[in-house]
Design an enzyme around this catalytic site. Structure first.
Site, PDB file in Angstrom:
ATOM      1  N   LYS A  22       9.405  13.590   5.491  1.00  0.00           N
ATOM      2  CA  LYS A  22       8.784  12.309   5.838  1.00  0.00           C
ATOM      3  C   LYS A  22       7.729  12.497   6.918  1.00  0.00           C
ATOM      4  O   LYS A  22       6.617  11.967   6.818  1.00  0.00           O
ATOM      5  CB  LYS A  22       9.839  11.326   6.320  1.00  0.00           C
ATOM      6  CG  LYS A  22       9.269  10.078   7.005  1.00  0.00           C
ATOM      7  CD  LYS A  22      10.351   9.313   7.740  1.00  0.00           C
ATOM      8  CE  LYS A  22       9.770   8.146   8.529  1.00  0.00           C
ATOM      9  NZ  LYS A  22       8.927   8.569   9.672  1.00  0.00           N
ATOM     10  N   ASN A  23       8.076  13.227   7.978  1.00  0.00           N
ATOM     11  CA  ASN A  23       7.162  13.351   9.114  1.00  0.00           C
ATOM     12  C   ASN A  23       5.928  14.191   8.790  1.00  0.00           C
ATOM     13  O   ASN A  23       4.954  14.173   9.545  1.00  0.00           O
ATOM     14  CB  ASN A  23       7.897  13.919  10.327  1.00  0.00           C
ATOM     15  CG  ASN A  23       8.886  12.928  10.913  1.00  0.00           C
ATOM     16  OD1 ASN A  23       8.785  11.723  10.683  1.00  0.00           O
ATOM     17  ND2 ASN A  23       9.860  13.427  11.665  1.00  0.00           N
ATOM     18  N   ARG A  92       4.508   2.891  11.962  1.00  0.00           N
ATOM     19  CA  ARG A  92       4.057   3.620  13.149  1.00  0.00           C
ATOM     20  C   ARG A  92       3.077   4.728  12.796  1.00  0.00           C
ATOM     21  O   ARG A  92       2.074   4.933  13.482  1.00  0.00           O
ATOM     22  CB  ARG A  92       5.259   4.211  13.890  1.00  0.00           C
ATOM     23  CG  ARG A  92       4.864   5.041  15.112  1.00  0.00           C
ATOM     24  CD  ARG A  92       6.069   5.510  15.896  1.00  0.00           C
ATOM     25  NE  ARG A  92       6.857   6.493  15.202  1.00  0.00           N
ATOM     26  CZ  ARG A  92       6.719   7.803  15.310  1.00  0.00           C
ATOM     27  NH1 ARG A  92       5.765   8.292  16.073  1.00  0.00           N
ATOM     28  NH2 ARG A  92       7.494   8.630  14.663  1.00  0.00           N
ATOM     29  N   CYS A 116       9.601   1.974  14.397  1.00  0.00           N
ATOM     30  CA  CYS A 116      10.838   1.801  15.157  1.00  0.00           C
ATOM     31  C   CYS A 116      10.537   1.595  16.640  1.00  0.00           C
ATOM     32  O   CYS A 116       9.666   2.254  17.208  1.00  0.00           O
ATOM     33  CB  CYS A 116      11.737   3.032  14.995  1.00  0.00           C
ATOM     34  SG  CYS A 116      12.242   3.370  13.299  1.00  0.00           S
ATOM     35  N   PRO A 122       3.183   5.646  23.823  1.00  0.00           N
ATOM     36  CA  PRO A 122       1.857   5.053  23.675  1.00  0.00           C
ATOM     37  C   PRO A 122       0.899   5.983  22.952  1.00  0.00           C
ATOM     38  O   PRO A 122       1.102   7.191  22.872  1.00  0.00           O
ATOM     39  CB  PRO A 122       1.418   4.829  25.124  1.00  0.00           C
ATOM     40  CG  PRO A 122       2.163   5.850  25.904  1.00  0.00           C
ATOM     41  CD  PRO A 122       3.492   5.989  25.217  1.00  0.00           C
ATOM     42  N   ASP A 124      -2.000   6.493  24.013  1.00  0.00           N
ATOM     43  CA  ASP A 124      -3.003   6.876  25.009  1.00  0.00           C
ATOM     44  C   ASP A 124      -3.476   8.315  24.829  1.00  0.00           C
ATOM     45  O   ASP A 124      -4.659   8.617  25.022  1.00  0.00           O
ATOM     46  CB  ASP A 124      -2.449   6.705  26.426  1.00  0.00           C
ATOM     47  CG  ASP A 124      -2.217   5.247  26.783  1.00  0.00           C
ATOM     48  OD1 ASP A 124      -2.569   4.386  25.956  1.00  0.00           O
ATOM     49  OD2 ASP A 124      -1.668   4.974  27.861  1.00  0.00           O
ATOM     50  N   LEU A 125      -2.563   9.223  24.485  1.00  0.00           N
ATOM     51  CA  LEU A 125      -2.948  10.625  24.300  1.00  0.00           C
ATOM     52  C   LEU A 125      -3.942  10.768  23.152  1.00  0.00           C
ATOM     53  O   LEU A 125      -4.889  11.565  23.234  1.00  0.00           O
ATOM     54  CB  LEU A 125      -1.715  11.485  24.032  1.00  0.00           C
ATOM     55  CG  LEU A 125      -0.766  11.724  25.206  1.00  0.00           C
ATOM     56  CD1 LEU A 125       0.483  12.449  24.720  1.00  0.00           C
ATOM     57  CD2 LEU A 125      -1.452  12.551  26.291  1.00  0.00           C
ATOM     58  N   ASP A 306      15.030  13.335  16.711  1.00  0.00           N
ATOM     59  CA  ASP A 306      15.366  12.635  15.470  1.00  0.00           C
ATOM     60  C   ASP A 306      16.753  12.981  14.947  1.00  0.00           C
ATOM     61  O   ASP A 306      17.250  12.311  14.036  1.00  0.00           O
ATOM     62  CB  ASP A 306      14.337  12.963  14.380  1.00  0.00           C
ATOM     63  CG  ASP A 306      13.073  12.128  14.497  1.00  0.00           C
ATOM     64  OD1 ASP A 306      13.034  11.223  15.352  1.00  0.00           O
ATOM     65  OD2 ASP A 306      12.127  12.376  13.731  1.00  0.00           O
ATOM     66  N   ILE A 328      13.113  12.601  25.106  1.00  0.00           N
ATOM     67  CA  ILE A 328      11.892  12.233  24.393  1.00  0.00           C
ATOM     68  C   ILE A 328      11.742  10.713  24.311  1.00  0.00           C
ATOM     69  O   ILE A 328      10.727  10.157  24.726  1.00  0.00           O
ATOM     70  CB  ILE A 328      11.879  12.834  22.969  1.00  0.00           C
ATOM     71  CG1 ILE A 328      12.219  14.333  23.010  1.00  0.00           C
ATOM     72  CG2 ILE A 328      10.524  12.582  22.308  1.00  0.00           C
ATOM     73  CD1 ILE A 328      11.233  15.191  23.732  1.00  0.00           C
TER      74      ILE A 328
END
Length: 419
Positions: A22-23, A92, A116, A122, A124-125, A306, A328
């Site tokens: 999935k990822n 996401r 989720c 964020p 931001d990175l 995860d 994390i």
């Protein structure tokens, strides 16, 4: 409203095959926008996140054919249009469109991503990296505007303040067609990053160092079509391994890459889980006594965040007291009150999960609050005596392909019903 109903206490046996990651696939699909011809992905998991991504691609003008686990995408018709807010807000991983749209068009208008709720993570990175590459960021209502004002995105030397899989992939994708060279320092090293880099390189990109903490990308002008095999889902594999140890009497998990799960397997061995590692499979025996341990998540190759929730039900079967520390995502604790409803001796103290085992679980009405919490509740329901009813199951279907069919084949009494 759909629910999962489980009548627990039945020992599972047989064989279950792990689907594509999935990822990986949620990043691979948006990356295909950069191609100048058809790209085919094999091993695509049948999950709702993939369905959402396909819908977004089609709305943007791509031609998509999806049969079995093979996905064919022709991105040549993709247009530079504002992305559909509804789908973006529910997904996401939609932020991966930022990098691919910037790489192709030099601009993007997108809604802020959903998914989720696991606490602060964020973008931001991502935005800091894009700004270093010449992108201006502005906001209008619920939309974010990314633009190079007609200029080509350019290479840059980027240091990631925090190790981030999403930001690493997004920057790498954006840099693939950038003018000049991009260097990403303090890059994440997850296998999914290597998978995306492999796809892009097979399309003609010049990416070196994926899987290390320094990635170098030399921008190219064109990317051709290709065919790519998605790597196996290490999180799904870990979920089924933990489930097999918790309620199995001999379960073989196939399509597994052991090297992607070394830290996870090491912690199971510390518990005393008996299993045999084969070339591309792991056989989990019926377990006797297990020892409580402490889990602390960290970026790859450490213990994956995860996997801490899917492992929790197995920990409840162990003798003794242990803790789970997620460095994390600090809010990855929403499964705890649901497990308590089932009789688990587990609590959150000072931001850490503390458990005392063995706990005897009983069926209850519970709610999946996120994807991996949902996986934990499925395992707990299979372990429990009596009937468990899980609601909010859309989270589970986002990330576990054919989960009902796979568990039924192992002997589970589980069904998805429309209420």
């Amino acid at each position: 409203m759909r629910k999962i109903i489980i009548n627990g206490g039945k020992a599972l046996s047989g064989e279950v095959a792990v689907s594509g990651a999935k990822n990986s696939v949620v990043a691979l699909i948006p990356a295909i926008i950069l191609a100048d011809d058809i790209v085919i992905l094999d091993g695509v998991p049948a999950i709702s996140d993939v369905d959402s991504l396909i819908e977004i691609m089609e709305l943007m003008g791509a031609t998509v054919n999806y049969h079995g686990d093979t996905l064919e995408i022709d991105p040549r018709g993709v247009q530079d249009i504002p992305m559909p807010y509804g789908k973006i807000n529910s997904l996401r991983a939609s932020y991966y469109f930022y990098g691919s749209l910037l790489g192709r068009f030099g601009q993007a208008v997108v809604g802020l991503p959903g998914g989720c709720d696991l606490g602060p993570r964020p973008i931001d990175l991502h935005l800091k990296a894009f700004e270093a590459m010449g992108v201006e960021v502005s906001y209008e209502g619920e939309n974010m505007n990314l633009s190079t004002n007609g200029q080509k995105i350019h290479g840059a030397h980027i240091y990631m303040d925090t190790v981030s899989v999403g930001a690493t992939i997004n920057t790498m994708v954006a840099a693939t067609k950038a003018q000049g060279k991009t260097v990403i320092e303090n890059a994440a090293r997850e296998p999914e990053i290597i998978d995306v880099a492999t796809l892009l390189n097979n399309m003609g990109a010049h990416i070196r160092g994926a899987g290390t903490d320094i990635i170098t990308i030399q921008g190219v002008q064109k990317l051709h079509g290709t065919r790519h095999q998605v790597i196996p889902d290490r999180i799904e594999a870990g979920t089924y391994i933990a489930l097999a140890a918790a309620i199995g009497k001999g379960v073989k998990i196939t399509n597994v890459l052991y090297e992607h799960l070394e830290s996870f397997i090491a912690k199971l061995e510390e518990m005393g889980v008996r299993m045999t590692v084969e070339e591309d499979a792991i056989f989990v025996e019926k377990q006797e006594s297990l020892k409580a341990i402490t889990i602390k998540t960290s970026p790859y190759p450490g213990f994956a965040t995860d996997l801490q929730q899917p492992l929790t039900p197995l920990l409840l079967k162990a003798d003794g007291r242990g803790t789970i520390i997620d460095t994390i995502y600090e809010k990855r604790i929403n499964h705890v009150p649901e497990l308590m409803r089932m009789g688990a001796d587990i609590s959150v103290i000072g931001g850490q999960i503390v458990y005392q085992g063995p706990s005897r679980l009983t069926g209850a009405q519970v709610k999946a609050t996120d994807l991996r919490a949902g996986a934990a509740l499925v395992t707990a329901g299979l372990m429990a005596e009596g009937k468990t009813e899980i609601t909010n199951i859309e989270f589970i279907l986002r990330g576990y392909a054919s989960i009902i069919a796979k568990l039924t084949a192992l002997g589970a009494d589980i069904q998805l019903i429309e209420d």
